[in-house]
Write a protein that holds these residues in place. Structure first.
Motif, short mmCIF file in Angstrom:
data_model
loop_
_atom_site.label_atom_id
_atom_site.label_comp_id
_atom_site.label_asym_id
_atom_site.label_seq_id
_atom_site.Cartn_x
_atom_site.Cartn_y
_atom_site.Cartn_z
N ASN A 87 0.90 -1.28 -0.04
CA ASN A 87 -0.13 -0.05 0.11
C ASN A 87 0.87 1.28 -0.01
OD1 ASN A 87 -2.17 -1.50 0.07
ND2 ASN A 87 -2.67 -1.42 2.38
N LEU A 88 1.90 1.28 0.83
CA LEU A 88 3.03 2.38 0.93
C LEU A 88 3.50 2.60 -0.45
CD1 LEU A 88 3.84 2.19 4.56
CD2 LEU A 88 2.47 3.86 3.75
N THR A 89 3.90 1.56 -1.06
CA THR A 89 4.80 1.55 -2.27
C THR A 89 3.90 2.06 -3.51
OG1 THR A 89 6.18 -0.29 -1.67
CG2 THR A 89 6.09 0.02 -4.25
N ALA A 90 2.70 1.83 -3.39
CA ALA A 90 1.68 2.23 -4.30
C ALA A 90 1.39 3.54 -4.01
CB ALA A 90 0.45 1.37 -4.56
N ALA A 91 1.27 4.11 -3.04
CA ALA A 91 1.05 5.31 -2.55
C ALA A 91 2.25 6.50 -3.13
CB ALA A 91 0.55 5.62 -1.04
N LEU A 161 9.57 8.24 4.98
CA LEU A 161 9.04 7.67 3.57
C LEU A 161 8.99 8.57 2.52
CD1 LEU A 161 6.55 5.21 5.30
CD2 LEU A 161 8.27 4.60 4.00
N ILE A 162 8.41 9.84 2.76
CA ILE A 162 8.29 10.78 1.91
C ILE A 162 9.62 11.35 1.41
CG2 ILE A 162 7.53 13.42 1.60
CD1 ILE A 162 5.39 11.18 1.35
N GLY A 163 10.63 11.63 2.25
CA GLY A 163 11.80 11.91 1.98
C GLY A 163 12.50 10.93 0.99
N ALA A 164 12.30 9.60 1.46
CA ALA A 164 12.94 8.55 0.73
C ALA A 164 12.55 8.56 -0.53
CB ALA A 164 13.24 7.34 1.32
N GLY A 165 11.09 8.60 -0.92
CA GLY A 165 10.31 8.51 -1.81
C GLY A 165 10.76 9.60 -2.84
N THR A 175 14.64 7.48 -16.08
CA THR A 175 13.48 6.61 -15.65
C THR A 175 13.07 6.51 -14.12
OG1 THR A 175 15.20 4.47 -15.76
CG2 THR A 175 13.86 5.12 -18.02
N PRO A 176 11.85 6.47 -13.98
CA PRO A 176 11.43 6.13 -12.62
C PRO A 176 11.63 4.84 -11.94
CG PRO A 176 9.39 6.72 -14.17
CD PRO A 176 10.79 6.50 -14.97
N PRO A 177 11.80 4.86 -10.74
CA PRO A 177 12.02 3.56 -10.08
C PRO A 177 11.14 2.37 -10.22
CG PRO A 177 11.67 5.10 -8.39
CD PRO A 177 11.58 6.01 -9.71
N GLU A 178 11.55 1.29 -10.42
CA GLU A 178 10.59 0.26 -10.33
C GLU A 178 9.88 -0.08 -9.05
OE1 GLU A 178 10.05 -1.69 -13.00
OE2 GLU A 178 11.54 -0.60 -14.25
N ALA A 179 8.78 -0.71 -9.04
CA ALA A 179 7.69 -0.78 -7.76
C ALA A 179 8.80 -1.60 -6.73
CB ALA A 179 6.88 -1.69 -8.09
N GLU A 180 9.69 -2.45 -7.27
CA GLU A 180 10.56 -3.34 -6.66
C GLU A 180 11.67 -2.33 -5.51
OE1 GLU A 180 14.02 -6.53 -7.07
OE2 GLU A 180 12.48 -6.73 -8.26
N ALA A 181 12.26 -1.36 -6.37
CA ALA A 181 12.93 -0.37 -5.76
C ALA A 181 12.57 0.22 -4.64
CB ALA A 181 13.70 0.49 -6.66
N VAL A 182 11.27 0.84 -4.97
CA VAL A 182 10.42 1.52 -3.88
C VAL A 182 10.03 0.62 -2.86
CG1 VAL A 182 8.35 3.03 -3.56
CG2 VAL A 182 9.56 3.02 -5.72
N GLY A 183 9.67 -0.47 -3.15
CA GLY A 183 9.45 -1.42 -1.84
C GLY A 183 10.18 -1.69 -1.00
N LYS A 184 11.57 -1.79 -1.67
CA LYS A 184 12.83 -2.32 -0.73
C LYS A 184 12.92 -0.98 0.13
CE LYS A 184 17.48 -3.49 -1.51
NZ LYS A 184 18.53 -3.67 -2.39
N VAL A 185 12.97 0.26 -0.42
CA VAL A 185 12.99 1.41 0.67
C VAL A 185 11.87 1.34 1.62
CG1 VAL A 185 13.01 3.90 0.76
CG2 VAL A 185 14.25 2.64 -0.94
N VAL A 186 10.56 1.19 1.21
CA VAL A 186 9.66 1.07 2.13
C VAL A 186 9.86 0.27 3.29
CG1 VAL A 186 7.09 0.66 2.46
CG2 VAL A 186 7.88 2.21 0.75
N THR A 187 10.15 -1.17 2.76
CA THR A 187 10.44 -2.05 3.77
C THR A 187 11.60 -1.81 4.91
OG1 THR A 187 9.77 -3.72 2.10
CG2 THR A 187 11.15 -4.58 3.99
N ALA A 188 12.55 -1.12 4.23
CA ALA A 188 13.58 -0.68 5.22
C ALA A 188 13.34 0.26 6.10
CB ALA A 188 14.86 -0.18 4.33
#
Length: 196
Positions: A87-91, A161-165, A175-188
């Motif tokens: 949910n956070l990755t999508a947001a 989360l906002i700063g990292a995003g 190119t924008p980051p892949e969802a996997e890269a965003v998800g990795k940051v969110v997870t961390a």
């Protein structure tokens, strides 16, 4: 440009044209002439609907903030469904995959625009402040669902989360980051706050 031809949804046409210019060429390319040319209308059309160009830009930013506010309601309602990381990755992808990064640059670039926005939104960086509030309210909703620890510091997690995003998406030309890269940051960022 032809005159006497009625335009429908003039504000949206002008906003969409400004957004295209921001995304393609950045804030330095954004002028009233460029916007009206991209919208396919006479320059006077912009000035018939807005007091001046900075008033137009302020309304553009406020319109895009309203979209974040709408997204916030949908994100809050998603609490308890899917995964917190998903949910956070999508947001974050929705917020920063849009014109938000370019708008933040625009606000930074134009002093008069920043001053006008301060009248409507006195605290925080416009768009980033609303996105942070969106994430915080979602995390609180997830705390109520028991998926985020009750003692998790939402007031630290949300801006982190906002700063990292923002940093992930800040390269406007790349190119924008892949969802996997965003998800990795969110997870961390939220790993210590997740329950179960």
């Amino acid at each position: 440009m032809p005159t006497g031809v009625a335009m429908r949804d003039v504000r949206e046409q002008l906003f969409d044209a400004a957004e295209r210019i921001l995304l393609q060429d950045g804030p330095s390319a954004l002028t009233s002439r460029a916007v009206t040319a991209a919208a396919g209308c006479a320059k006077g059309v912009l000035h018939r609907h807005f007091a001046d160009f900075d008033a137009f830009l302020a309304e553009l930013v406020l319109d895009r903030i309203a979209r974040v506010d709408q997204q916030a309601a949908a994100l809050r309602e998603s609490a308890g469904t899917g995964t917190v990381v998903g949910n956070l990755t999508a947001a974050l992808t929705t917020v920063f995959g849009s014109v938000a990064v370019a708008i933040i640059s625009l606000v930074t670039f134009r002093d008069e625009l920043r001053a006008r926005l301060r009248q409507a939104r006195p605290t925080g960086v416009p768009l980033l402040a609303e996105a942070t509030a969106m994430i915080a309210s979602y995390l609180v909703a997830e705390q109520a669902q028991g998926r985020i620890a009750a003692d998790a510091d939402v007031d630290v997690l949300a801006p982190t989360l906002i700063g990292a995003g923002h940093l992930l998406f800040a390269d406007r030309k790349g190119t924008p980051p892949e969802a996997e890269a965003v998800g990795k940051v969110v997870t961390a960022v939220i790993a210590g706050a997740l329950t179960g």
